[in-house]
Motif scaffolding. Structure first.
Motif, PDB file in Angstrom:
ATOM      1  N   ALA A   1       1.003  -1.091   0.093  1.00 29.21           N
ATOM      2  CA  ALA A   1      -0.124  -0.110  -0.075  1.00 29.21           C
ATOM      3  C   ALA A   1       0.907   1.379  -0.061  1.00 29.21           C
ATOM      4  O   ALA A   1       0.633   2.204  -0.794  1.00 29.21           O
ATOM      5  CB  ALA A   1      -1.060   0.009   1.079  1.00 29.21           C
ATOM      6  N   VAL A   2       2.103   1.370   0.712  1.00 34.57           N
ATOM      7  CA  VAL A   2       2.729   2.487   0.669  1.00 34.57           C
ATOM      8  C   VAL A   2       3.473   2.852  -0.363  1.00 34.57           C
ATOM      9  O   VAL A   2       3.526   3.657  -1.145  1.00 34.57           O
ATOM     10  CB  VAL A   2       3.914   2.386   2.141  1.00 34.57           C
ATOM     11  N   SER A   3       4.212   1.652  -0.862  1.00 34.85           N
ATOM     12  CA  SER A   3       5.022   1.543  -2.353  1.00 34.85           C
ATOM     13  C   SER A   3       4.119   1.751  -3.235  1.00 34.85           C
ATOM     14  O   SER A   3       4.534   2.551  -4.140  1.00 34.85           O
ATOM     15  CB  SER A   3       5.809   0.394  -2.360  1.00 34.85           C
ATOM     16  N   GLY A   4       2.782   1.219  -3.292  1.00 40.32           N
ATOM     17  CA  GLY A   4       2.060   1.601  -4.433  1.00 40.32           C
ATOM     18  C   GLY A   4       1.517   3.013  -4.587  1.00 40.32           C
ATOM     19  O   GLY A   4       1.633   3.462  -5.592  1.00 40.32           O
ATOM     20  N   SER A   5       1.243   3.631  -3.281  1.00 41.43           N
ATOM     21  CA  SER A   5       0.794   4.927  -3.438  1.00 41.43           C
ATOM     22  C   SER A   5       1.981   5.610  -4.132  1.00 41.43           C
ATOM     23  O   SER A   5       1.775   6.684  -4.697  1.00 41.43           O
ATOM     24  CB  SER A   5       0.460   5.337  -2.056  1.00 41.43           C
ATOM     25  N   TRP A   6       3.235   5.529  -3.429  1.00 44.01           N
ATOM     26  CA  TRP A   6       4.371   6.061  -4.187  1.00 44.01           C
ATOM     27  C   TRP A   6       4.706   6.130  -5.464  1.00 44.01           C
ATOM     28  O   TRP A   6       4.797   7.122  -6.025  1.00 44.01           O
ATOM     29  CB  TRP A   6       5.609   5.865  -3.289  1.00 44.01           C
ATOM     30  N   LEU A   7       4.392   5.059  -6.037  1.00 41.05           N
ATOM     31  CA  LEU A   7       4.750   4.462  -7.438  1.00 41.05           C
ATOM     32  C   LEU A   7       3.724   5.220  -8.318  1.00 41.05           C
ATOM     33  O   LEU A   7       4.051   5.906  -9.419  1.00 41.05           O
ATOM     34  CB  LEU A   7       4.813   3.125  -7.709  1.00 41.05           C
ATOM     35  N   VAL A   8       2.532   5.087  -7.913  1.00 38.75           N
ATOM     36  CA  VAL A   8       1.263   5.885  -8.607  1.00 38.75           C
ATOM     37  C   VAL A   8       1.394   7.550  -8.531  1.00 38.75           C
ATOM     38  O   VAL A   8       1.451   8.137  -9.541  1.00 38.75           O
ATOM     39  CB  VAL A   8      -0.080   5.408  -8.042  1.00 38.75           C
ATOM     40  N   ASP A   9       1.997   7.875  -7.386  1.00 38.32           N
ATOM     41  CA  ASP A   9       2.217   9.298  -7.165  1.00 38.32           C
ATOM     42  C   ASP A   9       3.396   9.788  -8.186  1.00 38.32           C
ATOM     43  O   ASP A   9       3.446  11.020  -8.861  1.00 38.32           O
ATOM     44  CB  ASP A   9       2.129   9.917  -5.905  1.00 38.32           C
ATOM     45  N   ALA A  10       4.365   9.038  -8.184  1.00 39.94           N
ATOM     46  CA  ALA A  10       5.546   9.385  -9.013  1.00 39.94           C
ATOM     47  C   ALA A  10       5.236   9.277 -10.317  1.00 39.94           C
ATOM     48  O   ALA A  10       5.837  10.042 -11.300  1.00 39.94           O
ATOM     49  CB  ALA A  10       6.627   8.309  -8.606  1.00 39.94           C
ATOM     50  N   GLN A  11       4.372   8.183 -10.836  1.00 33.65           N
ATOM     51  CA  GLN A  11       4.078   8.273 -12.252  1.00 33.65           C
ATOM     52  C   GLN A  11       3.440   9.585 -12.579  1.00 33.65           C
ATOM     53  O   GLN A  11       3.562  10.066 -13.583  1.00 33.65           O
ATOM     54  CB  GLN A  11       3.507   6.741 -12.526  1.00 33.65           C
ATOM     55  N   GLY A  12       2.257   9.708 -11.933  1.00 30.43           N
ATOM     56  CA  GLY A  12       1.575  11.119 -12.124  1.00 30.43           C
ATOM     57  C   GLY A  12       2.474  12.127 -12.146  1.00 30.43           C
ATOM     58  O   GLY A  12       2.180  13.256 -12.869  1.00 30.43           O
TER      59      GLY A  12
ATOM     60  N   ILE B   1      -2.848  11.488  -6.867  1.00 28.69           N
ATOM     61  CA  ILE B   1      -3.732  11.052  -7.420  1.00 28.69           C
ATOM     62  C   ILE B   1      -3.838   9.332  -6.859  1.00 28.69           C
ATOM     63  O   ILE B   1      -4.982   9.107  -7.176  1.00 28.69           O
ATOM     64  CB  ILE B   1      -3.483  10.770  -8.800  1.00 28.69           C
ATOM     65  N   ALA B   2      -3.062   8.898  -6.244  1.00 29.83           N
ATOM     66  CA  ALA B   2      -3.125   7.637  -5.710  1.00 29.83           C
ATOM     67  C   ALA B   2      -4.213   7.416  -4.865  1.00 29.83           C
ATOM     68  O   ALA B   2      -4.538   8.224  -3.984  1.00 29.83           O
ATOM     69  CB  ALA B   2      -1.725   7.240  -5.234  1.00 29.83           C
ATOM     70  N   HIS B   3      -4.983   6.428  -4.832  1.00 31.11           N
ATOM     71  CA  HIS B   3      -5.858   6.077  -4.015  1.00 31.11           C
ATOM     72  C   HIS B   3      -5.924   4.483  -3.499  1.00 31.11           C
ATOM     73  O   HIS B   3      -5.715   3.402  -4.504  1.00 31.11           O
ATOM     74  CB  HIS B   3      -7.355   6.288  -4.654  1.00 31.11           C
ATOM     75  N   LEU B   4      -5.772   4.356  -2.279  1.00 35.69           N
ATOM     76  CA  LEU B   4      -5.597   2.927  -1.774  1.00 35.69           C
ATOM     77  C   LEU B   4      -7.027   2.165  -2.089  1.00 35.69           C
ATOM     78  O   LEU B   4      -8.177   2.709  -1.790  1.00 35.69           O
ATOM     79  CB  LEU B   4      -5.345   3.076  -0.039  1.00 35.69           C
ATOM     80  N   PRO B   5      -6.740   1.023  -1.976  1.00 38.48           N
ATOM     81  CA  PRO B   5      -8.134   0.252  -1.997  1.00 38.48           C
ATOM     82  C   PRO B   5      -8.898   0.159  -0.839  1.00 38.48           C
ATOM     83  O   PRO B   5      -8.209   0.462   0.366  1.00 38.48           O
ATOM     84  CB  PRO B   5      -7.508  -1.270  -2.284  1.00 38.48           C
ATOM     85  N   SER B   6     -10.110  -0.208  -0.741  1.00 40.67           N
ATOM     86  CA  SER B   6     -10.823  -0.003   0.653  1.00 40.67           C
ATOM     87  C   SER B   6     -10.368  -1.207   1.553  1.00 40.67           C
ATOM     88  O   SER B   6      -9.826  -2.296   0.994  1.00 40.67           O
ATOM     89  CB  SER B   6     -12.318  -0.450   0.186  1.00 40.67           C
TER      90      SER B   6
END
Length: 781
Positions: A717-728, A737-742
């Motif tokens: 969850a932490v690394s996924g948020s960072w990767l999505v934001d870095a891509q954005g 723009i990163a959004h964690l799953p429910s």
């Protein structure tokens, strides 16, 4: 050498089950990696995939309307031309649906789809002649629309669209299907889209204003420019209106390729690492399970070198066999796998890089397995030949005071002993948990990307897209701005109307161009999604996207001077917004601020923010009815549309990663059962029942999986948020723009992992519980 080979053969016959597991594990891992490569190629090369599936044309030539005498058939005799698509009669039209208006070039086609340049139907069906099928009366007025045209019109199979031909007469056609082609897509402000109709509707619409289009498939794509010159010479330069080459169509889709390719490159590297650890773990586990045999070999005179060579030769043979089986299975049966995975494997053979991946991944896997085997074999060569010295070592951590107290208060022994077996020592606990957590980290990262796409689709206002629709007056000299705004606000589902204008502006130094946007008024500003700083609240204030901040090298709070139509405009940047358009190189202020520079400025369009739950298609249709078609209504482009094919690929990748994780889990369970054989003997001797012993093994596997799942989902969850934001941020959209799953999804991942571990441990636990453990040398060594 003969003795080494004889021992390797005898060892194989004595441990056939373990050898079979190593071979199957290697085959499964290779198959997973090859499927991942197929999925990456399928997702990262959408244009190439469509081109290969449709047997696309490298060149499209379009002649002018009324250009008679063009010898189209002569093109087939041009050297280097492999096949022709067409020729098709064409006419320029305007297609309307739900208030949206798109320029479309209609092509007359036959009921049978062509072999070269064949449209790929993604929804609905191809055109059917009136004398075939039950709905003959409606099929005569059917049209197939290209995907980007259908998206711009909100059209689906079964809808009715209004087509205006060259003579201005309206015609109604039913949408029969939606198709993809390897040609330039439609986008507002660009060239027309593509539609296909049968000869009957075409003659009724064209009325003599007919051009021609023909596609040329080449023997060598590198000869495109030369063949274009030859083809134009054959047809006559005065008759050719437009030439479209395959490089142009591929370049337009290149942005999507790069974005998807970067996304899946992360998953590819992670999957390779996870697979490498799983393969090394399976081999290392087998070597550790033969320490007794190694001690006996050294006792009878085998040297460390002989032991090392024996293990190396044996496991390299297993690796080559497993890699060959996995590669052959994907090459022969991959296309028969149901769903998106099988579709990707079927198309992959015709995509670039297929041969390199099919050779590179197996060869790389063999080298990796050889390295892992060499390290394990070297350790095997250093095993002492005295079994008693190893037997005296404890196989598990001693019972702690907390464990003894738990047994004293009647906590079930299976739970206490299972905890002790799952977490024996710090070093022995961290390694298996970390190796099992790696696939779960990647699965969680994929779920973060999936959830972010869902947010773009389900909650666009929170992702920088508050306005679902934009409207423009079909005739700028029509009603006044006040009258238009009054008409728009009268629609019940429209929450607010924001006038807007866009223009190009030169940055300081006049070395680049950005988009200056005036949107909303000082009294009612546009609700941009501000993730840093604040929203516009005063004169000469503006917000900007990440791409503009990076271009100018400024931060929030700076003053920016730009040149607009030869006059300066100075704005104060008070916030950073999520800006999906123009690579984030957009600065947004109010239209009032732009009128200070140009008092006569009129809005180019109006952005419409809809009420919660309103359907943009229904609102567009209502606007078209209320204004009599005087407005051009367009849906706000959503970045999620470009990444929509990634959803199915993500689901398939999650399945591949789950398979790799299952392989690692089975290795750990078998290793744990074997390493605790002496403990199980002692526990049975002091009175534990077979059911308690089996429960202890299952509990240990479940607790290890629970720890790995908690660590994997948290880190993912932490690394996924960072990767999505870095891509954005790198794409100009901006971080945030990163959004964690429910929480429900994350808990489901954890529970699924634990239940999978429990299910995988049931069979070895049952076998171990029923086995009679003898107090002999074979069990105590």
């Amino acid at each position: 050498m003969r003795a080494t080979l004889r021992w390797a053969h005898a060892d194989f016959r004595a441990h056939r089950g373990e050898a079979l597991f190593v071979v199957l594990a290697s085959a499964g891992i290779i198959a997973s990696l090859l499927l991942a490569g197929a999925l990456f190629s399928y997702a990262a090369n959408p244009w190439q995939r469509i081109f290969n599936q449709s047997h696309g044309a490298h060149i499209w030539l379009h002649t002018r309307a009324g250009a008679a005498g063009a010898d189209i058939d002569a093109l087939s005799r041009v050297a280097g031309v492999e096949a022709l698509s067409g020729p098709y009669r064409t006419t320029a039209t305007t297609v309307e649906s739900r208030g949206a208006r798109v320029g479309v070039t209609l092509r007359e086609t036959a009921a049978a789809a062509p072999e070269t340049g064949r449209p790929l139907i993604t929804a609905g069906s191809w055109l059917t002649p009136p004398d075939e099928g039950a709905r003959a009366g409606t099929e005569a007025g059917a049209v197939v629309l290209e995907t980007s045209v259908a998206r711009a019109l909100w059209a689906e199979p079964g809808d009715t669209v209004r087509v205006t031909g060259p003579d201005g007469a309206p015609h109604e056609l039913r949408v029969s299907g939606i198709a993809e082609v390897a040609e330039p897509r439609y986008h507002p402000g660009g060239g027309p889209g593509i539609g296909w109709v049968l000869s009957g509707p075409f003659d009724g619409i064209a009325h003599g204003s007919v051009g021609q289009s023909v596609g040329l498939r080449l023997e060598d794509p590198d000869d495109t420019d030369f063949i274009v010159q030859r083809a134009v010479t054959v047809l006559g330069a005065d008759r050719v209106a437009q030439v479209t080459k395959w490089q142009q169509a591929r370049a337009e889709a290149g942005g999507d390729d790069r974005l998807i390719g970067q996304m899946f490159a992360v998953f590819g590297l992670g999957a390779l690492l996870a697979a490498a650890l799983a393969a090394a773990g399976a081999i290392g586990a087998r070597v550790r399970g033969q320490l007794r045999d190694i001690a006996v070999l050294k006792a009878v005179g085998f040297t460390p070198g002989q032991v090392t060579r024996g293990f190396l030769v044996q496991h390299l043979a297993f690796a080559c066999l497993g890699v060959s089986l996995g590669t052959a299975a994907i090459a022969l049966l991959g296309a028969r796998i149901p769903g998106r995975i099988g579709g990707a494997a079927a198309v992959w053979q015709d995509l670039p890089g297929y041969t390199a991946v099919m050779i590179g991944i197996p060869c790389g896997a063999v080298l990796l397995i050889a390295a892992a085997t060499g390290l394990s074999a070297w350790r095997a060569g250093r095993v002492p030949p005295v079994p008693v010295a190893r037997a005296a070592l404890p196989s598990a951590a001693p019972m702690t005071a907390l464990g003894r107290r738990a047994l004293g208060v009647r906590v079930p022994p299976a739970l206490v002993l299972g905890w002790r077996a799952a977490f024996p020592r710090r070093g022995r606990t961290l390694v298996p948990v970390a190796r099992l957590a790696l696939p779960l980290v990647l699965i969680t990262v994929a779920l973060v990307a999936w959830s972010t796409l869902d947010q773009f689709r389900g909650r666009p206002a929170g992702m920088g897209l508050p306005a679902a629709l934009t409207v423009r007056a079909a005739q700028p000299a029509g009603s006044s701005d006040a009258e238009l705004e009054k008409t728009l606000t009268a629609v019940p589902d429209i929450a607010s109307v924001h006038p807007g204008a866009e223009m190009a502006a030169l940055v300081p130094g006049q070395t680049g161009t950005i988009t200056l946007r005036g949107l909303g008024t000082a009294r009612e500003p546009y609700p941009s999604k501000v993730v840093e700083g604040r929203a516009v609240g005063g004169p000469d204030e503006a917000v900007a996207g990440q791409g503009l901040l990076d271009l100018l090298g400024v931060r929030v709070g700076a003053w920016v001077r730009m040149t607009v139509e030869g006059r300066p405009q100075v704005l104060h940047l008070v916030g950073r917004t999520i800006e999906p358009e123009s690579g984030g190189r957009v600065i947004t202020t109010t239209i009032d601020a732009l009128r200070e520079r140009d008092p006569g400025l009129r809005p180019d369009y109006h952005a419409l923010v809809l009420r919660a739950g309103a359907d943009p298609r229904a609102v567009s249709a209502e606007l078209a009815g209320a204004t009599g078609g005087a407005l051009e209504v367009r849906e706000t482009p959503n970045p999620a549309d470009r990444l929509e094919p990634a959803r199915g690929v993500m689901a398939a990748l999650i399945a591949v990663l789950a398979l790799i994780g299952l392989t690692e889990l089975l290795t750990q369970i078998s290793t744990g059962v074997r390493d605790r054989s002496r403990d199980l003997l002692a526990l049975k001797a002091i009175g534990l029942t077979p059911r308690q012993i089996g429960s202890m093994i299952v509990t240990a596997a479940g607790l290890t999986a629970l720890a790995a799942a908690v660590v994997g989902t948290t880190v993912g969850a932490v690394s996924g948020s960072w990767l999505v934001d870095a891509q954005g941020a790198s794409s100009g959209i901006g971080a945030g723009i990163a959004h964690l799953p429910s929480p429900t999804v994350l808990v489901t991942v954890v529970l699924g992992t634990v239940l999978g571990a429990v299910a995988a441990a049931m069979v070895p636990a049952t076998r171990t519980a029923r086995r009679r453990l003898a107090d002999s040398l074979s069990e105590t060594l």
